[in-house]
Enzyme design. Structure first.
Site, mmCIF file in Angstrom:
data_model
loop_
_atom_site.group_PDB
_atom_site.id
_atom_site.type_symbol
_atom_site.label_atom_id
_atom_site.label_comp_id
_atom_site.label_asym_id
_atom_site.label_seq_id
_atom_site.Cartn_x
_atom_site.Cartn_y
_atom_site.Cartn_z
ATOM 1 N N ASP A 1 0.862 -1.177 0.000
ATOM 2 C CA ASP A 1 0.000 0.000 0.000
ATOM 3 C C ASP A 1 0.902 1.231 0.000
ATOM 4 O O ASP A 1 0.825 2.107 0.861
ATOM 5 C CB ASP A 1 -0.963 0.011 1.194
ATOM 6 C CG ASP A 1 -2.156 -0.908 0.974
ATOM 7 O OD1 ASP A 1 -2.232 -1.520 -0.114
ATOM 8 O OD2 ASP A 1 -3.013 -1.014 1.859
ATOM 9 N N ASN B 1 -2.843 -4.211 -1.790
ATOM 10 C CA ASN B 1 -4.083 -4.200 -2.564
ATOM 11 C C ASN B 1 -4.403 -2.819 -3.132
ATOM 12 O O ASN B 1 -4.933 -2.698 -4.241
ATOM 13 C CB ASN B 1 -5.251 -4.721 -1.724
ATOM 14 C CG ASN B 1 -5.382 -4.043 -0.378
ATOM 15 O OD1 ASN B 1 -4.472 -4.100 0.448
ATOM 16 N ND2 ASN B 1 -6.510 -3.390 -0.136
ATOM 17 N N HIS C 1 2.255 -8.288 2.040
ATOM 18 C CA HIS C 1 1.396 -7.183 2.465
ATOM 19 C C HIS C 1 0.307 -7.649 3.424
ATOM 20 O O HIS C 1 0.073 -7.031 4.464
ATOM 21 C CB HIS C 1 0.749 -6.506 1.258
ATOM 22 C CG HIS C 1 -0.250 -5.449 1.651
ATOM 23 N ND1 HIS C 1 0.130 -4.286 2.302
ATOM 24 C CD2 HIS C 1 -1.606 -5.399 1.553
ATOM 25 C CE1 HIS C 1 -0.951 -3.550 2.549
ATOM 26 N NE2 HIS C 1 -2.010 -4.202 2.108
ATOM 27 N N HIS D 1 -8.653 -6.406 9.799
ATOM 28 C CA HIS D 1 -8.949 -7.270 8.657
ATOM 29 C C HIS D 1 -9.058 -8.748 9.032
ATOM 30 O O HIS D 1 -9.640 -9.530 8.282
ATOM 31 C CB HIS D 1 -7.863 -7.109 7.589
ATOM 32 C CG HIS D 1 -7.906 -5.792 6.889
ATOM 33 N ND1 HIS D 1 -7.046 -4.751 7.202
ATOM 34 C CD2 HIS D 1 -8.706 -5.318 5.901
ATOM 35 C CE1 HIS D 1 -7.307 -3.716 6.430
ATOM 36 N NE2 HIS D 1 -8.311 -4.025 5.640
ATOM 37 N N TYR E 1 -1.536 5.657 -1.571
ATOM 38 C CA TYR E 1 -2.970 5.685 -1.298
ATOM 39 C C TYR E 1 -3.667 6.684 -2.205
ATOM 40 O O TYR E 1 -3.095 7.707 -2.538
ATOM 41 C CB TYR E 1 -3.208 6.088 0.172
ATOM 42 C CG TYR E 1 -3.504 4.903 1.045
ATOM 43 C CD1 TYR E 1 -2.477 4.230 1.702
ATOM 44 C CD2 TYR E 1 -4.803 4.440 1.204
ATOM 45 C CE1 TYR E 1 -2.741 3.149 2.503
ATOM 46 C CE2 TYR E 1 -5.072 3.357 2.002
ATOM 47 C CZ TYR E 1 -4.041 2.706 2.648
ATOM 48 O OH TYR E 1 -4.315 1.623 3.438
#
Length: 267
Positions: free
Chosen positions: A18, A56, A150, A159, A21
């Site tokens: 990531d 992601n 990640h 998560h 962003y």
């Protein structure tokens, strides 16, 4: 980071994804490369290689841009590949591209905002990747074997555990006696030691959004640290031990752990 990097005379930085962003980079000329990397980490001690994996959010943009050698021409520190091995002498780091493992990124083709170029056909990509990781770990002669990805494998964070990695990647890590798995994804700092395998799960996802305010139940004997905020970690490795330190954004020490290495394990 700059101050501690100078004190410790660091060799390199590991970046757990990531990287940009919210939607990766739009291309090699995206100003976000400067706004979120080049012009941010300016301390002299941080002018070392930055070994990066994709998260992601990076897959929501132009993936090939982050992998392009053009970015390294703009800033020589930038080293980003899908999956690769970093040989650092007594320790080898195995970087794994974890985003393609997650089913739900593929489940709604009408809302597919991900750049899967280089990944499809997915089943073949994942099969080859798992074989390569297993083979590389099995052949490694390094004293320490650390895997970097990640996504979470074990976490009490927002998560939760990544089921696909638990089912497909974790057995390979356990079989090959991996010492630690370092990840991001959960926006917190966390240290879990698996009571059965002994693998250390080190989450360093405190580089951006944090303070989610939620933590899932976890065995208190395994959960050594959970910090719901921003920060970073350092790892100093010798032949006999690995010293892990987590810091908040001001450099205050939140947690330390010295991981011993048994150089003469019983047969």
């Amino acid at each position: 980071m700059g101050i501690l990097g100078e004190e410790q005379n660091i060799d390199f930085v590991i970046n757990v994804g990531d990287n940009f962003y919210d939607d990766g980079l739009t291309g090699v000329d995206d100003p976000a490369f400067y706004e979120s990397f080049v012009n941010i980490y300016t301390a002299p001690s941080l002018q070392k290689p930055w070994y990066s994996v994709l998260g992601n959010h990076d897959y929501r943009g132009d993936v090939e841009a982050q992998l392009s050698p053009i970015l390294r021409e703009k800033d020589s520190r930038w080293v980003c590949l899908r999956s690769f091995i970093l040989n650092a002498g007594i320790v080898e780091f195995f970087f794994v591209d974890t985003t393609p493992f997650q089913d739900h990124y593929f489940e709604d083709p009408e809302d597919n905002t991900y750049d899967w170029s280089g990944v499809l056909p997915r089943e073949e990509y994942l099969s080859n990747l798992l074989k390569d990781v297993d083979s590389a770990l099995a052949q490694s002669k390094a004293t320490w074997k650390i895997v970097v990805g990640h996504h979470t494998i074990k976490t009490a964070g927002h998560h939760g555990n990544t089921v696909e990695l638990v089912e497909q990647l974790l057995p390979i890590l356990e079989k090959n006696n991996v010492d630690a798995y370092i990840n991001g994804h959960d926006h917190c700092l966390e240290h879990i030691v698996d009571s059965e395998s002994g693998i250390h799960y080190l989450t360093s996802g405190g580089g951006s959004k944090a303070w989610r305010g939620d933590i899932k139940p976890w065995n208190p004997e395994e959960l050594k640290l959970y910090y719901d905020g921003q920060g970073f970690m350092s790892v100093q490795i010798t032949k006999n031990k690995a010293d892990v330190v987590f810091y908040d954004v001001f450099g205050k020490v939140l947690h330390t752990s010295s991981i011993p290495k048994d150089l003469n394990p019983a047969a």
